[in-house]
Scaffold this active site. Sequence first.
Site, PDB file in Angstrom:
ATOM      1  N   GLY A 231       0.728  -1.164   0.158  1.00 16.86           N
ATOM      2  CA  GLY A 231       0.104   0.049  -0.078  1.00 16.86           C
ATOM      3  C   GLY A 231       0.669   1.246   0.199  1.00 16.86           C
ATOM      4  O   GLY A 231       0.411   2.230  -0.109  1.00 16.86           O
ATOM      5  N   GLU A 274       4.666  -6.090   1.675  1.00 18.23           N
ATOM      6  CA  GLU A 274       4.235  -6.541   0.369  1.00 18.23           C
ATOM      7  C   GLU A 274       3.918  -5.528  -0.823  1.00 18.23           C
ATOM      8  O   GLU A 274       2.600  -5.258  -1.092  1.00 18.23           O
ATOM      9  CB  GLU A 274       2.832  -7.277   0.754  1.00 18.23           C
ATOM     10  CG  GLU A 274       2.677  -8.523  -0.045  1.00 18.23           C
ATOM     11  CD  GLU A 274       1.441  -9.098   0.656  1.00 18.23           C
ATOM     12  OE1 GLU A 274       1.639  -9.947   1.457  1.00 18.23           O
ATOM     13  OE2 GLU A 274       0.349  -8.711   0.335  1.00 18.23           O
ATOM     14  N   GLY A 276       3.683  -3.138  -4.004  1.00 19.33           N
ATOM     15  CA  GLY A 276       3.629  -3.318  -5.511  1.00 19.33           C
ATOM     16  C   GLY A 276       4.100  -2.103  -6.264  1.00 19.33           C
ATOM     17  O   GLY A 276       5.081  -1.774  -6.646  1.00 19.33           O
ATOM     18  N   TYR A 317     -10.532   4.444 -11.716  1.00 17.01           N
ATOM     19  CA  TYR A 317     -10.454   4.970 -10.319  1.00 17.01           C
ATOM     20  C   TYR A 317     -10.511   6.674 -10.475  1.00 17.01           C
ATOM     21  O   TYR A 317      -9.987   7.307  -9.528  1.00 17.01           O
ATOM     22  CB  TYR A 317      -9.209   4.572  -9.835  1.00 17.01           C
ATOM     23  CG  TYR A 317      -8.888   3.144  -9.709  1.00 17.01           C
ATOM     24  CD1 TYR A 317      -9.422   2.145  -9.139  1.00 17.01           C
ATOM     25  CD2 TYR A 317      -7.789   2.820 -10.524  1.00 17.01           C
ATOM     26  CE1 TYR A 317      -9.314   0.816  -9.271  1.00 17.01           C
ATOM     27  CE2 TYR A 317      -7.502   1.591 -10.791  1.00 17.01           C
ATOM     28  CZ  TYR A 317      -8.188   0.430  -9.882  1.00 17.01           C
ATOM     29  OH  TYR A 317      -7.734  -0.800 -10.290  1.00 17.01           O
ATOM     30  N   CYS A 346     -14.265   3.606 -28.320  1.00 19.04           N
ATOM     31  CA  CYS A 346     -15.391   4.267 -28.635  1.00 19.04           C
ATOM     32  C   CYS A 346     -16.325   4.282 -27.434  1.00 19.04           C
ATOM     33  O   CYS A 346     -17.587   3.586 -27.221  1.00 19.04           O
ATOM     34  CB  CYS A 346     -16.132   3.100 -29.509  1.00 19.04           C
ATOM     35  SG  CYS A 346     -16.239   1.517 -28.799  1.00 19.04           S
ATOM     36  N   TYR A 375       0.019  -1.083 -12.444  1.00 20.50           N
ATOM     37  CA  TYR A 375      -1.235  -1.264 -12.682  1.00 20.50           C
ATOM     38  C   TYR A 375      -1.436  -0.445 -14.058  1.00 20.50           C
ATOM     39  O   TYR A 375      -2.503  -0.069 -14.151  1.00 20.50           O
ATOM     40  CB  TYR A 375      -2.243  -0.774 -11.901  1.00 20.50           C
ATOM     41  CG  TYR A 375      -1.665  -1.463 -10.256  1.00 20.50           C
ATOM     42  CD1 TYR A 375      -2.235  -2.724 -10.095  1.00 20.50           C
ATOM     43  CD2 TYR A 375      -1.092  -0.633  -9.364  1.00 20.50           C
ATOM     44  CE1 TYR A 375      -1.672  -3.209  -8.703  1.00 20.50           C
ATOM     45  CE2 TYR A 375      -0.853  -1.413  -7.977  1.00 20.50           C
ATOM     46  CZ  TYR A 375      -1.175  -2.641  -7.945  1.00 20.50           C
ATOM     47  OH  TYR A 375      -0.897  -3.352  -6.636  1.00 20.50           O
TER      48      TYR A 375
HETATM   49  N1  LLP Z   1      -0.678  -7.385  -1.345  1.00 15.84           N
HETATM   50  C1  LLP Z   1      -2.125  -7.449  -1.502  1.00 15.84           C
HETATM   51  C2  LLP Z   1      -2.726  -8.681  -0.903  1.00 15.84           C
HETATM   52  C3  LLP Z   1      -2.818  -6.815  -2.471  1.00 15.84           C
HETATM   53  O1  LLP Z   1      -4.063  -7.065  -2.722  1.00 15.84           O
HETATM   54  C4  LLP Z   1      -1.909  -5.816  -2.994  1.00 15.84           C
HETATM   55  C5  LLP Z   1      -2.665  -4.849  -4.245  1.00 15.84           C
HETATM   56  C6  LLP Z   1      -0.752  -5.485  -2.718  1.00 15.84           C
HETATM   57  C7  LLP Z   1      -0.313  -6.426  -1.996  1.00 15.84           C
HETATM   58  C8  LLP Z   1      -0.130  -4.469  -3.354  1.00 15.84           C
HETATM   59  O2  LLP Z   1      -0.552  -3.094  -3.099  1.00 15.84           O
HETATM   60  P1  LLP Z   1       0.405  -1.680  -3.417  1.00 15.84           P
HETATM   61  O3  LLP Z   1       1.615  -1.822  -2.719  1.00 15.84           O
HETATM   62  O4  LLP Z   1       0.575  -1.896  -4.978  1.00 15.84           O
HETATM   63  O5  LLP Z   1      -0.664  -0.631  -3.067  1.00 15.84           O
HETATM   64  N2  LLP Z   1      -5.330  -1.232  -9.541  1.00 15.84           N
HETATM   65  C9  LLP Z   1      -5.188  -0.515  -8.541  1.00 15.84           C
HETATM   66  C10 LLP Z   1      -4.280  -1.065  -7.287  1.00 15.84           C
HETATM   67  C11 LLP Z   1      -4.925  -2.334  -6.873  1.00 15.84           C
HETATM   68  C12 LLP Z   1      -4.052  -3.078  -5.617  1.00 15.84           C
HETATM   69  C13 LLP Z   1      -4.674  -4.570  -5.387  1.00 15.84           C
HETATM   70  N3  LLP Z   1      -3.988  -5.106  -4.388  1.00 15.84           N
HETATM   71  C14 LLP Z   1      -4.616   0.778  -9.019  1.00 15.84           C
HETATM   72  O6  LLP Z   1      -4.298   0.979 -10.231  1.00 15.84           O
HETATM   73  O7  LLP Z   1      -4.742   1.686  -8.200  1.00 15.84           O
END
Ligand code: LLP
Length: 418
Positions: A231, A274, A276, A317, A346, A375
């Site tokens: 997150g 974790e 991303g 979003y 379209c 993403y």
């Molecule tokens: N761990 C779990 C269990 C998750 O579901 C996620 C993201 C992460 C870690 C990594 O989260 P991050 O560090 O990237 O915030 N498509 C959306 C974001 C969806 C995130 C889904 N889960 C966007 O474009 O903002």
Amino acid sequence: MLNTHNQVTTNTNFFGNASPHELIEKYGSPLYVYNENILRDRCRELKQLITYPNFSVNYSVKANGNLSLLKIAREEELNVDAMSPGEIYVEEMAGFKSDQILFISNNISAEEMQYALDRNITVSVDSLSQLETLGKINNGGKVCVRFNPGVGAGHHEKVVTGGKKTKFGIEPTKIEEVKEILEKYNLHLTGINQHIGSLFMDGDKYIEGINSLLSIAKNFKDLDFIDLGGGFGIPYKKLDHQPRLDLIELGKKLDKVLFNFAKEYGKQLQFKIEPGRYIVGECGLLLGTVHSTKVNYDIKYIGTDLGFNVLKRPIMYDSYHDIEIYRTRTKPSTKSEFVTVVGNICESGDIIAKERMLPEIFEGDLLGVLDAGAYGYCMASNYNNRLRPAEVLISATGDSKLIRKRDSFESLVNNFII
Ligand code: LLP
């Protein structure tokens, strides 16, 4: 480059030895471009987040599963999480070993669990019924359980994954039932995890979620690890000087909480995070071409090849991405104006930036949509039978390298049965 609006990529030497125009000429438009140096920097920043010794950064591959980026993350000694057997497959291809992968599952089949178990990969389950399913096929084995301590955070309600209104995790009132199922199948609970949501810029909610998770952890005596989730946010408004997430401050607070917990728990168990987006978001951008400009009922539209088939975040979003402009001709922008940047799909929702104040844009200009590494490509589609773009890496030495081919007409029809 002349007459351009390109501060962010100039400051980071994003394009290395190439220019955006050279890249588009060589690899086609639109194009995802990644910068290796930025990726490595982000990996290292998070590796150094805390001083607590037994700590692992598990890159959350769902943000960007390109094999070349995964190999770099592995070289930087990150581990990974996986959300599906497909992610496990690519992670193994990148060289990750079973103990470096944690399968954070949600509503999966017994066959999908078996895929991970056959590889000796720990599965995290997030409901009592999935724990039962796992117990039945892995009696006496290891398991991790995802809890939902009731705290959530995120940039949009669709990505808040903790709290009382989400499908994820097991609520703490069900701890006794978890214990009963563990006992029934003689399962060893090696870890617990949570993920409160995606994108926080201030770590207080994260720490609040961790405190709740740690109080859940005290109910289980023999854990090897606790996964605190991802997150970590990135500043999407760099042109407005949005501040970064203060990792030093967050790291200090985290260290305090984690050292205290380990002391009380009587074991220096492993903590995982974790992330991303934080790892890959800023090392990637999306290049596209302006094919037309027009004014319709007082709104000026900039027509590009950057439809939501290529970058879905704005339509999904309402996400904001900074936009840069690259131009080779000596035609200056003499004014700034409000424009709406749209794609070639379209649907009228096909807007990448709405009423954005930008220097005058002309047909033939290239646009860079910043911070598109997370993403971005992974949520792209073939909607309208558009081809997903190629992906290119600017290596540490500044040279460009193709790391995924553009789709082709053949790949569009490959799965048809004729
Ligand atoms: N761990 C779990 C269990 C998750 O579901 C996620 C993201 C992460 C870690 C990594 O989260 P991050 O560090 O990237 O915030 N498509 C959306 C974001 C969806 C995130 C889904 N889960 C966007 O474009 O903002």
